[in-house]
Write an enzyme that holds these catalytic residues in place. Structure first.
Site, PDB file in Angstrom:
ATOM      1  N   GLY A  11      69.636  43.362  -5.331  1.00  7.59           N
ATOM      2  CA  GLY A  11      69.965  42.514  -4.196  1.00  7.59           C
ATOM      3  C   GLY A  11      70.445  41.147  -4.634  1.00  7.59           C
ATOM      4  O   GLY A  11      71.254  40.503  -3.964  1.00  7.59           O
ATOM      5  N   ASN A  12      69.980  40.694  -5.817  1.00  8.50           N
ATOM      6  CA  ASN A  12      70.428  39.406  -6.348  1.00  8.50           C
ATOM      7  C   ASN A  12      71.892  39.446  -6.763  1.00  8.50           C
ATOM      8  O   ASN A  12      72.526  38.393  -6.901  1.00  8.50           O
ATOM      9  CB  ASN A  12      69.563  38.997  -7.543  1.00  8.50           C
ATOM     10  CG  ASN A  12      68.158  38.623  -7.128  1.00  8.50           C
ATOM     11  OD1 ASN A  12      67.965  37.968  -6.120  1.00  8.50           O
ATOM     12  ND2 ASN A  12      67.169  39.043  -7.893  1.00  8.50           N
ATOM     13  N   LYS A 124      56.202  41.671  -5.506  1.00  6.04           N
ATOM     14  CA  LYS A 124      57.645  41.789  -5.319  1.00  6.04           C
ATOM     15  C   LYS A 124      58.215  40.512  -4.692  1.00  6.04           C
ATOM     16  O   LYS A 124      57.913  40.187  -3.541  1.00  6.04           O
ATOM     17  CB  LYS A 124      57.944  42.985  -4.417  1.00  6.04           C
ATOM     18  CG  LYS A 124      59.423  43.183  -4.114  1.00  6.04           C
ATOM     19  CD  LYS A 124      60.223  43.553  -5.346  1.00  6.04           C
ATOM     20  CE  LYS A 124      61.683  43.817  -5.014  1.00  6.04           C
ATOM     21  NZ  LYS A 124      62.477  44.078  -6.234  1.00  6.04           N
ATOM     22  N   LYS A 208      63.477  48.761  -6.063  1.00  5.46           N
ATOM     23  CA  LYS A 208      64.654  49.640  -5.988  1.00  5.46           C
ATOM     24  C   LYS A 208      64.870  50.430  -7.262  1.00  5.46           C
ATOM     25  O   LYS A 208      65.408  51.541  -7.222  1.00  5.46           O
ATOM     26  CB  LYS A 208      65.897  48.843  -5.604  1.00  5.46           C
ATOM     27  CG  LYS A 208      66.315  47.747  -6.564  1.00  5.46           C
ATOM     28  CD  LYS A 208      67.389  48.162  -7.529  1.00  5.46           C
ATOM     29  CE  LYS A 208      67.839  47.081  -8.464  1.00  5.46           C
ATOM     30  NZ  LYS A 208      66.900  46.089  -8.964  1.00  5.46           N
ATOM     31  N   LYS A 270      62.337  48.398 -14.610  1.00 11.61           N
ATOM     32  CA  LYS A 270      63.535  49.096 -15.077  1.00 11.61           C
ATOM     33  C   LYS A 270      63.205  50.022 -16.255  1.00 11.61           C
ATOM     34  O   LYS A 270      63.621  51.186 -16.285  1.00 11.61           O
ATOM     35  CB  LYS A 270      64.613  48.088 -15.481  1.00 11.61           C
ATOM     36  CG  LYS A 270      65.219  47.316 -14.329  1.00 11.61           C
ATOM     37  CD  LYS A 270      66.245  46.308 -14.811  1.00 11.61           C
ATOM     38  CE  LYS A 270      66.999  45.675 -13.650  1.00 11.61           C
ATOM     39  NZ  LYS A 270      66.150  45.064 -12.632  1.00 11.61           N
TER      40      LYS A 270
END
Length: 321
Positions: A11-12, A124, A208, A270
């Site tokens: 989103g960044n 988050k 995500k 990640k």
């Protein structure tokens, strides 16, 4: 199903540092992401995109709390709103390059365990950055939990439970098989308590990268591509010993993770998602910036970080795909 790549976009990347997050800004940023995705498609890969929504869902929450004229909606529904918002922006950017109707945005509900320990320890980050004093004031007046984020200030943090299932996975398979680029599980998905109670939404924001890893495993995808702001994964980040990683094995990545090289709030999810994907039969995980995405998949010199299955993880090799 043909070999498939699941791409996780932050989103960044759609609302960059210092930007307020206007429509024009998000559309311009999405165009950059779409160009990178286009190269993957043209290399012969069906693609599923999972996007983050941290800045956008946080901004929407601020809008909700700014007025008493309309009722504020729960965080899970704000996540649903951003799925429509960002799904439209990304689909339009893809269609401009690949033709109308190429991309389809799928409203996606993702199951979580209400007993997940994450609900007791919010982690988050969402929304904009604040100075420490303003963050503390907001925490006191609105009941937020705030924490420092990446040395750039303080942000609100919310629960981020582990995703356990995807309600619309069958529809996702059909869309991919029909040749669509599918945008799914935006913002990590709309959190629901379990597969049997669709209305039982849960206030949280799912990471995500973890949602993308789950979808990649459920689809039997060959590649998981984790797009971020840096070209390569770093060791000893922010120290004089800082170094970049090129191609490494899953075993090496696991060792670095155990050594504390990848913080839980940034690179950690990640690497965890990449390792689980590879352990469950995936062939390749990539962590890199948009411009190096296709080059890293191709194994070009000087590209991003590739995490490959370790020799002990037997199975058809990447070269055979």
């Amino acid at each position: 199903m043909a070999k498939t790549a699941v791409i996780a976009l932050g989103g960044n990347a759609l609302t960059r540092a210092g930007q307020p997050g206007t429509y024009d800004e998000m559309l311009a940023n999405a165009a950059v992401m779409a160009a990178a995705v286009k190269e993957v498609i043209e290399a012969g890969w069906p693609v599923v995109i999972v996007h983050g929504n941290g800045p956008q869902v946080g901004n929407l929450a601020l809008q909700q709390e700014a007025t008493s004229m309309v009722p504020a909606q729960p965080l899970a529904l704000l996540n649903a709103m951003t799925q429509g918002e960002l799904g439209s922006v990304i689909a339009c950017a893809i269609d401009l390059l690949r033709g109308p109707g190429t991309a389809a945005a799928l409203v996606t509900h993702v199951t979580v365990d209400p007993a997940d320990p994450a609900f007791r320890s919010p982690s988050k980050p969402i929304g904009p950055f604040f100075e420490r004093s303003e963050a503390q004031q907001l925490a006191a007046s609105r009941g937020w939990v705030v924490k420092p984020d990446s040395g750039r200030g303080y942000r609100r943090v919310v629960a981020s439970p582990e995703p356990t299932g995807v309600i619309e996975i069958d529809a996702l398979r059909v869309l991919v098989s029909a040749g669509h680029l599918v945008i799914a599980a935006g913002g990590g998905g709309i959190p629901v308590a379990n597969a049997g109670t669709r209305g039982a939404i849960v206030d949280a924001v799912i990471d995500k990268d973890r949602a993308a890893g789950l979808i990649a495993r459920l689809l039997g995808a060959q590649a998981l591509l984790l797009v971020t702001a840096v070209d390569r994964v770093m060791l000893d980040y922010g120290t004089p010993k800082q170094s970049e990683l090129g191609t490494i094995t899953a075993a090496e990545a696991a060792r670095y993770l155990d050594d504390g090289q990848f913080p839980p709030g940034s690179m950690g999810p990640k690497i965890e998602s990449a390792l689980r994907f590879l352990a469950d039969g995936g062939e390749l995980a990539v962590v890199t910036s948009p411009g190096l995405l296709a080059a890293t998949m191709a194994g070009e010199q000087g590209s991003g970080t590739r995490i490959e299955r370790s020799p002990s993880q037997a199975g058809p090799g990447w070269a055979s795909q």
